[in-house]
Design an enzyme around this catalytic site. Structure first.
Site, mmCIF file in Angstrom:
data_model
loop_
_atom_site.group_PDB
_atom_site.id
_atom_site.type_symbol
_atom_site.label_atom_id
_atom_site.label_comp_id
_atom_site.label_asym_id
_atom_site.label_seq_id
_atom_site.Cartn_x
_atom_site.Cartn_y
_atom_site.Cartn_z
ATOM 1 N N ARG A 139 42.534 36.045 44.554
ATOM 2 C CA ARG A 139 42.787 37.559 45.520
ATOM 3 C C ARG A 139 44.110 37.428 46.246
ATOM 4 N NH1 ARG A 139 38.759 41.419 46.222
ATOM 5 N NH2 ARG A 139 37.351 41.085 44.524
ATOM 6 N N ARG B 5 44.098 43.819 49.431
ATOM 7 C CA ARG B 5 44.357 44.954 50.603
ATOM 8 C C ARG B 5 44.921 44.429 52.074
ATOM 9 N NH1 ARG B 5 38.447 47.159 49.262
ATOM 10 N NH2 ARG B 5 38.198 44.944 48.840
ATOM 11 N N ARG C 142 47.575 51.550 46.518
ATOM 12 C CA ARG C 142 46.040 52.257 46.420
ATOM 13 C C ARG C 142 46.115 53.710 46.539
ATOM 14 N NH1 ARG C 142 41.671 50.910 49.733
ATOM 15 N NH2 ARG C 142 40.361 50.586 47.983
ATOM 16 N N ASP D 272 40.360 42.649 36.652
ATOM 17 C CA ASP D 272 38.774 42.475 37.378
ATOM 18 C C ASP D 272 37.887 41.997 36.093
ATOM 19 O OD1 ASP D 272 37.464 43.101 40.116
ATOM 20 O OD2 ASP D 272 35.920 43.341 38.691
ATOM 21 N N TYR E 48 26.030 41.371 37.566
ATOM 22 C CA TYR E 48 26.510 42.917 37.865
ATOM 23 C C TYR E 48 26.089 43.837 36.713
ATOM 24 C CZ TYR E 48 29.465 40.776 41.350
ATOM 25 O OH TYR E 48 29.958 40.455 42.537
#
Ligand code: CP3
Length: 349
Positions: A33, A37, A46, A82, A158
């Site tokens: 990662r 952000r 974003r 992702d 998920y």
């Protein structure tokens, strides 16, 4: 060097050399990662498009992959994408909602599973391969380009829950009450993941990583069946076509089972989570490169404490092929300057 595989041909890139079994000093470094952000330039992007659009637009995904490399010069650049792109590419609905994370249309029955179409994956993921092919031209010569996918078990978690979960109870329940359905889901994901990763390698990925973030919730026999066995099949499929491409496996929170995972799956590199003690794992798991494993929280303190922690991990694995990384992803409010200081600390001799 992985004893079960033929030696991989040498490379001049430090990260690729370490992934192929060489003890490189100081160890190469990249961070899970690393695009995220915590970076102001990431937050600026974003505002321009939602997460899926950023993943599926080569211009944007290329730029987001390069941002941390420009700032810090890590040894590895991980494709901006992702693990949930795969179920989305098969036709499962997917949205990323601020403050809630991913939301998918839950798979709970054979009818739900039949609505998915693995044959769509190749076409739907064409923009991802385009991003990789652009990156293989735009990255600095010393930087290794990494592709990745989720492992079948974590992606299935998920898909069945329809998003994240504290305990993945619906998934664990399906394993008990309808094992044939869960097996079919895992089998579908295993084949598609192997093919998707081969596509990423053909497009320019020089190594690939399998993220099994939730492997640690399974008891030993289920771990063997849903983590080790599908991973072994994926590794075998990739190695048949691309015997020279290193594969990193990350069976997060797998505890003592990571030894069997390293032995049986054939991965070249074992990525360690934050709870693994590097010196003990080095003894327990011979013959593979180790990656990891500083706690991402240490990046909040920075300073001397961080330098000591990072160099402690690095020094514990000296002489062994090691890739410095975190034990999980960079957190959202991490001070960006501490990431730079970490890369410097790992490289300081
Ligand atoms: O920099 C990199 O590491 C490359 C890109 C990458 C992302 N996700 C980008 C991302 C990688 C390798 C992943 C893997 C991933 N995705 C995992 C496995 C690793 C882990 O963290 O355990 C998992 C479980 C996911 C699923 C996922 N994606 C969740 C649960 C979330 C929501 C949590 C969050 O941080 O928002 C995402 C969204 C996501 N994936 C973001 C990024 C940069 C944030 C979305 C945004 O910025 O809009």
């Amino acid at each position: 060097m992985n004893s079960e595989n033929a030696p991989l041909s040498p490379s001049s890139k430090p990260l690729l050399r370490a992934l192929k079994g060489e003890a490189v000093w100081p160890p190469p470094v990249w961070l899970m990662r690393q695009a995220g952000r915590y970076l102001p330039e990431f937050r600026a992007m974003r505002d321009k498009a939602d997460f899926l659009t950023r993943c599926m637009t080569p211009d944007m995904a290329e730029e987001l992959t390069l941002q941390p490399i420009r700032r810090y010069g890590m040894d590895g650049a991980i494709l901006f994408s992702d693990i949930l792109i795969l179920p989305w590419a098969m036709g499962q609905s997917l949205e990323f909602i601020d403050g809630r994370g991913p939301v998918l249309g839950a798979i709970r029955s054979q009818a739900d599973l039949e609505k998915l179409d693995p044959k769509r994956v190749q076409d739907a993921t064409a923009p991802v391969r385009e991003t990789l092919s652009r990156l293989s031209k735009s990255l600095p010569d010393v930087t290794t380009l990494l592709g990745f996918a989720g492992s079948p078990f974590t992606v299935a978690c998920y898909m069945v829950e329809g998003g994240g979960s504290r305990d993945f109870a619906n998934t664990r329940k399906m394993m008990q009450t309808d094992p044939a359905l869960f097996d079919r889901l895992i089998e579908t994901l295993t084949i598609s993941t192997a093919e998707m990763l081969c596509g990423q390698i053909e497009a320019g990925g020089e190594a690939v990583m399998l993220f099994d973030s939730w492997a640690g919730i399974l008891p030993p026999n289920a771990f063997r069946r849903y983590v080790i066995e599908p991973t072994r099949q994926i590794v075998r499929h990739i190695q048949e076509k691309h015997p020279n491409t290193p594969i990193i496996g990350f069976p997060r929170l797998g505890g003592i089972m990571i030894r069997e995972y390293a032995e049986k799956t054939g991965v070249n590199t074992l990525a360690l989570d934050t709870v693994a003690d590097p010196a003990q794992i080095a003894e327990l798991v011979p013959n593979v490169t180790l990656q990891g494993n500083m706690d991402p929280m240490v990046l909040f303190s920075g300073g001397e404490a961080m330098v000591r922690e990072a160099q402690g991990i690095r020094d514990a694995l000296r002489g062994r092929s090691h890739v410095f990384n975190l034990g999980h992803g960079v957190m959202q409010h991490t001070p960006p300057e501490n990431v730079g200081a970490l890369v410097e600390a790992v490289r300081a001799i």
